[in-house]
Write a protein that holds these residues in place. Structure first.
Motif, PDB file in Angstrom:
ATOM      1  N   THR A   1       0.829  -1.212   0.000  1.00  0.00           N
ATOM      2  CA  THR A   1       0.000   0.000   0.000  1.00  0.00           C
ATOM      3  C   THR A   1       0.858   1.254   0.000  1.00  0.00           C
ATOM      4  O   THR A   1       0.568   2.222  -0.725  1.00  0.00           O
ATOM      5  CB  THR A   1      -0.937   0.010   1.224  1.00  0.00           C
ATOM      6  N   LEU A   2       1.928   1.263   0.798  1.00  0.00           N
ATOM      7  CA  LEU A   2       2.809   2.434   0.815  1.00  0.00           C
ATOM      8  C   LEU A   2       3.492   2.621  -0.536  1.00  0.00           C
ATOM      9  O   LEU A   2       3.710   3.764  -0.969  1.00  0.00           O
ATOM     10  CB  LEU A   2       3.850   2.294   1.929  1.00  0.00           C
ATOM     11  N   ASN A   3       3.826   1.528  -1.190  1.00  0.00           N
ATOM     12  CA  ASN A   3       4.408   1.650  -2.528  1.00  0.00           C
ATOM     13  C   ASN A   3       3.427   2.307  -3.497  1.00  0.00           C
ATOM     14  O   ASN A   3       3.812   3.136  -4.330  1.00  0.00           O
ATOM     15  CB  ASN A   3       4.813   0.272  -3.059  1.00  0.00           C
ATOM     16  N   ARG A   4       2.148   1.942  -3.384  1.00  0.00           N
ATOM     17  CA  ARG A   4       1.140   2.563  -4.243  1.00  0.00           C
ATOM     18  C   ARG A   4       0.949   4.034  -3.875  1.00  0.00           C
ATOM     19  O   ARG A   4       0.867   4.904  -4.757  1.00  0.00           O
ATOM     20  CB  ARG A   4      -0.191   1.824  -4.118  1.00  0.00           C
ATOM     21  N   ILE A   5       0.885   4.314  -2.579  1.00  0.00           N
ATOM     22  CA  ILE A   5       0.685   5.695  -2.122  1.00  0.00           C
ATOM     23  C   ILE A   5       1.794   6.609  -2.624  1.00  0.00           C
ATOM     24  O   ILE A   5       1.551   7.776  -2.963  1.00  0.00           O
ATOM     25  CB  ILE A   5       0.600   5.724  -0.581  1.00  0.00           C
ATOM     26  N   SER A   6       3.001   6.071  -2.691  1.00  0.00           N
ATOM     27  CA  SER A   6       4.139   6.895  -3.115  1.00  0.00           C
ATOM     28  C   SER A   6       4.032   7.364  -4.557  1.00  0.00           C
ATOM     29  O   SER A   6       4.783   8.253  -4.980  1.00  0.00           O
ATOM     30  CB  SER A   6       5.453   6.132  -2.909  1.00  0.00           C
ATOM     31  N   THR A   7       3.098   6.788  -5.337  1.00  0.00           N
ATOM     32  CA  THR A   7       2.929   7.200  -6.731  1.00  0.00           C
ATOM     33  C   THR A   7       1.855   8.281  -6.887  1.00  0.00           C
ATOM     34  O   THR A   7       1.645   8.778  -7.985  1.00  0.00           O
ATOM     35  CB  THR A   7       2.540   5.995  -7.610  1.00  0.00           C
ATOM     36  N   LEU A   8       1.155   8.629  -5.797  1.00  0.00           N
ATOM     37  CA  LEU A   8       0.063   9.587  -5.866  1.00  0.00           C
ATOM     38  C   LEU A   8       0.552  11.009  -5.654  1.00  0.00           C
ATOM     39  O   LEU A   8       1.706  11.243  -5.288  1.00  0.00           O
ATOM     40  CB  LEU A   8      -0.995   9.252  -4.802  1.00  0.00           C
ATOM     41  N   ASN A   9      -0.343  11.961  -5.867  1.00  0.00           N
ATOM     42  CA  ASN A   9      -0.033  13.362  -5.582  1.00  0.00           C
ATOM     43  C   ASN A   9      -1.336  14.111  -5.310  1.00  0.00           C
ATOM     44  O   ASN A   9      -2.426  13.571  -5.457  1.00  0.00           O
ATOM     45  CB  ASN A   9       0.740  14.016  -6.743  1.00  0.00           C
ATOM     46  N   GLY A  10      -1.184  15.335  -4.891  1.00  0.00           N
ATOM     47  CA  GLY A  10      -2.348  16.183  -4.631  1.00  0.00           C
ATOM     48  C   GLY A  10      -3.186  15.668  -3.469  1.00  0.00           C
ATOM     49  O   GLY A  10      -2.699  15.012  -2.549  1.00  0.00           O
ATOM     50  N   LEU A  11      -4.490  15.969  -3.526  1.00  0.00           N
ATOM     51  CA  LEU A  11      -5.388  15.556  -2.457  1.00  0.00           C
ATOM     52  C   LEU A  11      -5.544  14.041  -2.388  1.00  0.00           C
ATOM     53  O   LEU A  11      -5.858  13.497  -1.320  1.00  0.00           O
ATOM     54  CB  LEU A  11      -6.753  16.224  -2.626  1.00  0.00           C
ATOM     55  N   ASN A  12      -5.346  13.352  -3.511  1.00  0.00           N
ATOM     56  CA  ASN A  12      -5.383  11.882  -3.489  1.00  0.00           C
ATOM     57  C   ASN A  12      -4.292  11.332  -2.575  1.00  0.00           C
ATOM     58  O   ASN A  12      -4.504  10.356  -1.845  1.00  0.00           O
ATOM     59  CB  ASN A  12      -5.192  11.317  -4.903  1.00  0.00           C
ATOM     60  N   LEU A  13      -3.125  11.965  -2.607  1.00  0.00           N
ATOM     61  CA  LEU A  13      -2.031  11.554  -1.742  1.00  0.00           C
ATOM     62  C   LEU A  13      -2.375  11.810  -0.283  1.00  0.00           C
ATOM     63  O   LEU A  13      -2.194  10.938   0.578  1.00  0.00           O
ATOM     64  CB  LEU A  13      -0.748  12.302  -2.123  1.00  0.00           C
ATOM     65  N   THR A  14      -2.876  12.989   0.009  1.00  0.00           N
ATOM     66  CA  THR A  14      -3.234  13.340   1.384  1.00  0.00           C
ATOM     67  C   THR A  14      -4.269  12.371   1.946  1.00  0.00           C
ATOM     68  O   THR A  14      -4.136  11.872   3.071  1.00  0.00           O
ATOM     69  CB  THR A  14      -3.789  14.774   1.445  1.00  0.00           C
ATOM     70  N   LYS A  15      -5.291  12.082   1.162  1.00  0.00           N
ATOM     71  CA  LYS A  15      -6.366  11.186   1.612  1.00  0.00           C
ATOM     72  C   LYS A  15      -5.840   9.780   1.852  1.00  0.00           C
ATOM     73  O   LYS A  15      -6.159   9.144   2.875  1.00  0.00           O
ATOM     74  CB  LYS A  15      -7.483  11.165   0.570  1.00  0.00           C
ATOM     75  N   ALA A  16      -5.042   9.274   0.922  1.00  0.00           N
ATOM     76  CA  ALA A  16      -4.535   7.905   1.037  1.00  0.00           C
ATOM     77  C   ALA A  16      -3.617   7.754   2.252  1.00  0.00           C
ATOM     78  O   ALA A  16      -3.687   6.755   2.968  1.00  0.00           O
ATOM     79  CB  ALA A  16      -3.791   7.517  -0.237  1.00  0.00           C
ATOM     80  N   VAL A  17      -2.768   8.749   2.474  1.00  0.00           N
ATOM     81  CA  VAL A  17      -1.859   8.692   3.624  1.00  0.00           C
ATOM     82  C   VAL A  17      -2.644   8.728   4.927  1.00  0.00           C
ATOM     83  O   VAL A  17      -2.406   7.938   5.846  1.00  0.00           O
ATOM     84  CB  VAL A  17      -0.835   9.842   3.577  1.00  0.00           C
ATOM     85  N   ALA A  18      -3.592   9.653   5.012  1.00  0.00           N
ATOM     86  CA  ALA A  18      -4.389   9.786   6.238  1.00  0.00           C
ATOM     87  C   ALA A  18      -5.161   8.503   6.543  1.00  0.00           C
ATOM     88  O   ALA A  18      -5.266   8.084   7.703  1.00  0.00           O
ATOM     89  CB  ALA A  18      -5.344  10.963   6.116  1.00  0.00           C
TER      90      ALA A  18
END
Length: 265
Positions: free
Chosen positions: A31-48
């Motif tokens: 999951t962290l590997n996938r999250i590392s490919t995101l950006n913007g609010l999608n990144l913030t939401k996924a991390v949270a």
């Protein structure tokens, strides 16, 4: 049904629960590997959304450590002490990983307006990955330390594991360590560095016996993750308890990340 296909209502043994926790750490890493490919609010939401998952890993490691400590006659053995210490380290590392993700969530939110924050957020996500990257291997090692001890003390039922070839046993260990992906394009296993090479024949033999299964990998695209089934965890735990599997350790780096704080319940 075959022996390996028969389900059981008994509670998983401590070594089995360690293998289950290892699978959770593998999903966390994917999951962290996938999250590392995101950006913007999608990144913030996924991390949270992933912070509570990471905190649950810490609680899971602490819970199993307490199980080791409370097992009658087990906590005094050197192997049990090593397993308990490894689980305490895992709990602390998961707590630190969650802390980095919390920081990354705030930075990534600010990065929506100030792009300079994005690099800092990505750095904290990378640190969160590094801290817990060996979680599945740690759980496998702890299970290998405890299983023979618990078998000798009759703390887990005497169970003869299904016959496994050396290649099948090695494959189950690699899967438990979270190191096996299957390419959807060519159908061949991709084994991460440091693990024994696997063949399609070995994997198919384990699948036909219901010991491993495939699930969608959160990352990388185009791959599925090879996982232990319930029967696979039970079989590997039983095999780890046999004398021929006495050295069930996996290689680790000489230096571990420094833990700056203790895990909280």
């Amino acid at each position: 049904m075959t022996t390996t296909e028969t389900t059981t209502t008994s509670k998983p043994s401590l070594p089995e629960r360690l293998l289950h926790l290892g699978a959770d750490f593998t999903r966390h890493r994917d999951t962290l590997n996938r999250i590392s490919t995101l950006n913007g609010l999608n990144l913030t939401k996924a991390v949270a959304e992933h912070i509570p998952v990471t905190q649950a890993l810490a609680r899971g490691a602490l819970d199993l450590r307490q199980k080791v400590d409370s097992a009658s006659g087990l906590s005094r053995s050197r192997e049990a002490c090593c397993a308990a210490e490894r689980l305490m380290q895992l709990a602390n590392l998961a707590v630190l990983s969650a802390d980095h993700l919390s920081t990354a969530a705030g930075l990534s939110y600010n990065a929506v307006c100030h792009h300079s924050y994005l690099g800092k957020a990505e750095n904290h996500i990378s640190l969160a990955q590094q801290l817990t990257s060996l979680g599945a291997e740690d759980c496998l090692t702890a299970a290998g330390l405890l299983a023979p001890q618990m078998r000798r003390r009759n703390l887990i039922p005497a169970q003869r594991p299904p016959a496994l070839t050396a290649a099948q046993h090695a494959a189950l260990r690699s899967v438990a360590a979270g190191r096996v992906l299957i390419s959807q394009a060519v159908g061949k296993p991709l084994v991460e560095p440091g693990q024994e090479r696997l063949t399609n024949t070995t994997i198919r033999s384990l699948e036909s016996r219901g010991l491993v299964s495939r699930r969608h990998a959160a990352f990388p695209p185009g791959f599925t993750r090879l996982c232990l089934t319930e029967d696979g965890s039970r079989t590997l735990a039983a095999a780890l308890g046999q004398p021929r599997s006495a050295p069930p350790t996996t290689s680790r780096p000489a230096v571990r990340p420094t833990v700056a704080r203790s895990a909280a319940r």
